[in-house]
Write an enzyme that holds these catalytic residues in place. Sequence first.
Site, short mmCIF file in Angstrom:
data_model
loop_
_atom_site.label_atom_id
_atom_site.label_comp_id
_atom_site.label_asym_id
_atom_site.label_seq_id
_atom_site.Cartn_x
_atom_site.Cartn_y
_atom_site.Cartn_z
N ASP A 163 59.73 57.59 56.63
CA ASP A 163 60.99 58.12 57.16
C ASP A 163 62.12 57.12 57.06
O ASP A 163 63.29 57.49 56.96
CB ASP A 163 60.80 58.59 58.60
CG ASP A 163 59.90 59.81 58.62
OD1 ASP A 163 58.67 59.64 58.59
OD2 ASP A 163 60.44 60.93 58.60
N ASN B 43 57.01 55.66 59.86
CA ASN B 43 56.45 56.96 59.45
C ASN B 43 55.89 57.62 60.70
O ASN B 43 55.93 57.03 61.80
CB ASN B 43 55.39 56.77 58.36
CG ASN B 43 55.01 58.08 57.69
OD1 ASN B 43 55.88 58.85 57.28
ND2 ASN B 43 53.73 58.37 57.59
O1 MRU Z 1 58.70 64.58 62.17
P1 MRU Z 1 58.56 64.95 60.71
O2 MRU Z 1 57.54 65.99 60.46
O3 MRU Z 1 59.90 65.23 60.08
O4 MRU Z 1 58.05 63.59 60.09
C1 MRU Z 1 57.69 63.47 58.75
C2 MRU Z 1 56.85 62.30 58.54
O5 MRU Z 1 56.84 61.35 59.29
C3 MRU Z 1 56.01 62.34 57.38
O6 MRU Z 1 54.89 61.54 57.62
C4 MRU Z 1 56.56 61.92 56.09
O7 MRU Z 1 55.82 60.94 55.54
C5 MRU Z 1 57.92 61.52 55.90
S1 MRU Z 1 58.62 62.78 54.94
C6 MRU Z 1 57.97 62.71 53.33
#
Ligand code: MRU
Length: 353
Positions: free
Chosen positions: A243, A253
């Site tokens: 993220d 992440n």
């Molecule tokens: O809270 P989210 O579902 O938006 O978070 C997404 C993530 O953290 C995922 O693990 C992801 O790796 C990042 S988006 C490719």
Amino acid sequence: MAEFISKIRTIQWVDNCSRMVDQTLFPYEFKYVDIKSGQQMFDAIRTMIVRGAPAIGIAGAHGVVLYAMELAKENLLRDEFITKLCEKADYLATSRPTAVNLMWAIAKQKEIIKNSNSDIDGIIDELKQNGIKLENEDIEINKKIGDYGATVVPKGATILTHCNAGALATVGYGTALGVVRSAFANDNSIQVFADETRPRQQGARITTLELTMDGIPTTLITDGMCSYFMKKGMIDMVVVGADRIAANGDTANKIGTYTVAIAAKYHNIPFYIAAPLSTIDTTIKSGDEIVIEERSHDEVTHINGKLICAPDVNVINPGFDVTPNELITGIITEVGILKPDYNQSIKKAFELC
Ligand code: MRU
């Protein structure tokens, strides 16, 4: 079905609105929702109708267009229009704090607004075109990430992933699951172990759905099981998305990723991040500067609307954690696989573009 998930666009500008797959309904329903106003986009991002860092980025770009279309109805002077639109764009950027792709895409739209010589209608048109360009680029970038990543997947590997960094977290193809897709295209003996990913269960609800739809053998495990399977020698590598990545490689992440990385290090298992350069925030030196979203306590206390604990228990619910760079074997990007020292390799990657 395989055809379907490979061709899906999670979010797309169509008929003057942002059409997205409603991710809150998985795995029960597959439904598109049309987002027609800036505030509706803010709410869609906040409530996770759209989720996953790259998909949120595109939602941000579309949201700026929607705000621009609304402001155009107010008969403002061009300068007033620009000032108000930039304020709305800044507001939209506060809809979720951790995934930097949101701020990145909104900043791209603000560049268009500030550099344009066009009248209001012309600016809106340029913003729409830029949103569509970012959408198309996202898929191309993910395919490159997938192909670079596939080079480090051992034959017949079992890959552990956490949360959902797939087609449904991006416009299409996925980052971590893009690596899985590209590897599977070369070697259909690979398989995936997917962490459930409490509290919102993106691993169970979304990753298992999109991988099984693509015919990729997938086993669902709960978050606490990963070290058990690592010790048994049943996991060959870990690939997760991101993220926000700091200039030194520290990576935010989904909550639980850090635990997986520690377990992987202990068991000598390669741990990779797969993410586009737009997820790297070179303005921050380390993960200590990453704002971690605190989410609703209901996500922890309830499953499918049902209370699963003592009603008055204390709860804390950080949405993300930060994996320190020393636990990361490589960061798979569209310009190649970055290796430690990340301060150096990240700097070099940006010089390449
Ligand atoms: O809270 P989210 O579902 O938006 O978070 C997404 C993530 O953290 C995922 O693990 C992801 O790796 C990042 S988006 C490719």
